[in-house]
Design an enzyme around this catalytic site. Structure first.
Site, PDB file in Angstrom:
ATOM      1  N   HIS A  26      26.866   0.003  25.397  1.00 18.93           N
ATOM      2  CA  HIS A  26      26.501   0.457  25.381  1.00 18.93           C
ATOM      3  C   HIS A  26      25.267   1.278  24.750  1.00 18.93           C
ATOM      4  O   HIS A  26      24.509   0.305  24.170  1.00 18.93           O
ATOM      5  CB  HIS A  26      27.375   1.659  25.716  1.00 18.93           C
ATOM      6  CG  HIS A  26      28.704   2.213  27.189  1.00 18.93           C
ATOM      7  ND1 HIS A  26      29.733   2.512  26.778  1.00 18.93           N
ATOM      8  CD2 HIS A  26      28.872   0.091  27.110  1.00 18.93           C
ATOM      9  CE1 HIS A  26      30.443   1.982  27.877  1.00 18.93           C
ATOM     10  NE2 HIS A  26      30.500   1.066  27.603  1.00 18.93           N
ATOM     11  N   GLU A  76      23.807   3.762  23.798  1.00 19.63           N
ATOM     12  CA  GLU A  76      24.022   4.788  22.117  1.00 19.63           C
ATOM     13  C   GLU A  76      24.804   4.166  21.535  1.00 19.63           C
ATOM     14  O   GLU A  76      24.137   4.066  20.353  1.00 19.63           O
ATOM     15  CB  GLU A  76      25.746   5.773  22.209  1.00 19.63           C
ATOM     16  CG  GLU A  76      25.395   6.731  23.482  1.00 19.63           C
ATOM     17  CD  GLU A  76      26.160   6.910  25.297  1.00 19.63           C
ATOM     18  OE1 GLU A  76      26.328   5.476  25.219  1.00 19.63           O
ATOM     19  OE2 GLU A  76      26.728   7.598  25.749  1.00 19.63           O
ATOM     20  N   CYS A  79      31.261   7.599  26.326  1.00 16.21           N
ATOM     21  CA  CYS A  79      32.695   7.788  27.054  1.00 16.21           C
ATOM     22  C   CYS A  79      32.892   7.416  25.320  1.00 16.21           C
ATOM     23  O   CYS A  79      32.714   8.174  24.597  1.00 16.21           O
ATOM     24  CB  CYS A  79      32.533   6.254  27.616  1.00 16.21           C
ATOM     25  SG  CYS A  79      32.185   4.939  26.185  1.00 16.21           S
ATOM     26  N   CYS A 121      31.227   5.660  22.894  1.00 11.80           N
ATOM     27  CA  CYS A 121      30.088   6.430  22.411  1.00 11.80           C
ATOM     28  C   CYS A 121      30.553   7.236  21.684  1.00 11.80           C
ATOM     29  O   CYS A 121      30.064   7.667  20.403  1.00 11.80           O
ATOM     30  CB  CYS A 121      29.379   6.395  23.627  1.00 11.80           C
ATOM     31  SG  CYS A 121      28.477   4.402  23.916  1.00 11.80           S
TER      32      CYS A 121
END
Lengths: 167, 167
Positions: free
Chosen positions: B58, B60, B88, B91
């Protein structure tokens, strides 16, 4: 579905404990994890935050990343994760994101665990995946390693203070 | 503490949107992130889950890992994170673990966001760190990119079905 007996579960947790001990030997918080697929360990990891200077350097993250690489898939739908301590928020999220089927963990983490302790995020029906959770697998072994680590860390700190290395 | 005005905040979110567009161009869910320290971008990332076949891939996570490497520290205490969509679980956990000071995000994620939508984990006093959260920064831009991506993805899938490439 093949049923896993306690002996098999404990054997894989022993593999995670080996990882925890490896972390301990390099003065990292001793948490270890393995990902198992079809009866084989396909990912291993231990905490490496301090040495790697990486806030994401937790055991579960490394084990999941390795398993994804081995299967060449971000979906670990038929995989189980074994970790010696109850996962934190980041790692529980990684377990959800990777669609891990079963999670087995050792000792609880009352201050930061989000699987049973502070939240139960792996069984929240609002997420697009849920995970079967079994806690307390070889919990005494895992807790003993953690306790010894923090005791030794306090001792190192005390000695360093005495010798003037640390304020 | 230096006060951030709206213009500065939007300028850094534009940098995160550039990352989101980069993800879009390679057919990854278009989410982008940057980590800012002392007025400089020191970490960037965009979603790369499909191409990297990595469940942890992801925006982040990449941005945080890069920032840790740049500062040679897992502690990002004086850093801010800008991300185009509400984080999410994984993260949000990485944001907590890295001690990020301020989080700015774009559009909400009602199905998986845990900063405001499903949980408010970054302001849970039981964790050892809390984060100042500002949502809705350039939310329309971020939402428009996401909407266009999923529309195009459905179209690609439909065309692939017609040509028999996908069942």
């Amino acid at each position: 579905m093949r049923l896993m007996n306690d002996q098999r579960i404990e054997a894989f947790m022993q593999r995670a404990l080996i990882q925890a001990r490896a972390a301990n030997s390099i003065h990292e918080v001793p948490i270890g994890a393995v990902v198992v697929h079809d009866g084989r360990v396909i990912g291993t990891g231990h905490n490496l935050r301090e040495l790697a200077e990486d806030a994401t350097g937790h055991a579960e993250i490394y084990a999941i990343q390795e398993a994804c690489a081995v299967l060449n898939s971000w979906r670990l739908e038929d995989c189980d994760l074994y970790v010696t301590v109850e996962p934190c928020l980041m790692c529980a999220g990684a377990i959800l994101n990777s669609r891990i089927k079963n999670l087995y963990y050792g000792s609880p983490n009352p201050k930061g665990g989000v699987v049973d302790s502070l939240y139960q995020v792996l069984n929240d029906p609002r997420f697009n995946h849920q995970v079967n959770v079994t806690g307390g697998v070889l919990a005494n072994e895992s807790a003993a390693i953690m306790k010894a680590f923090f005791k030794a860390a306090r001792k190192r700190k005390k000695l360093a203070r005495r010798s003037g290395q640390v304020r």
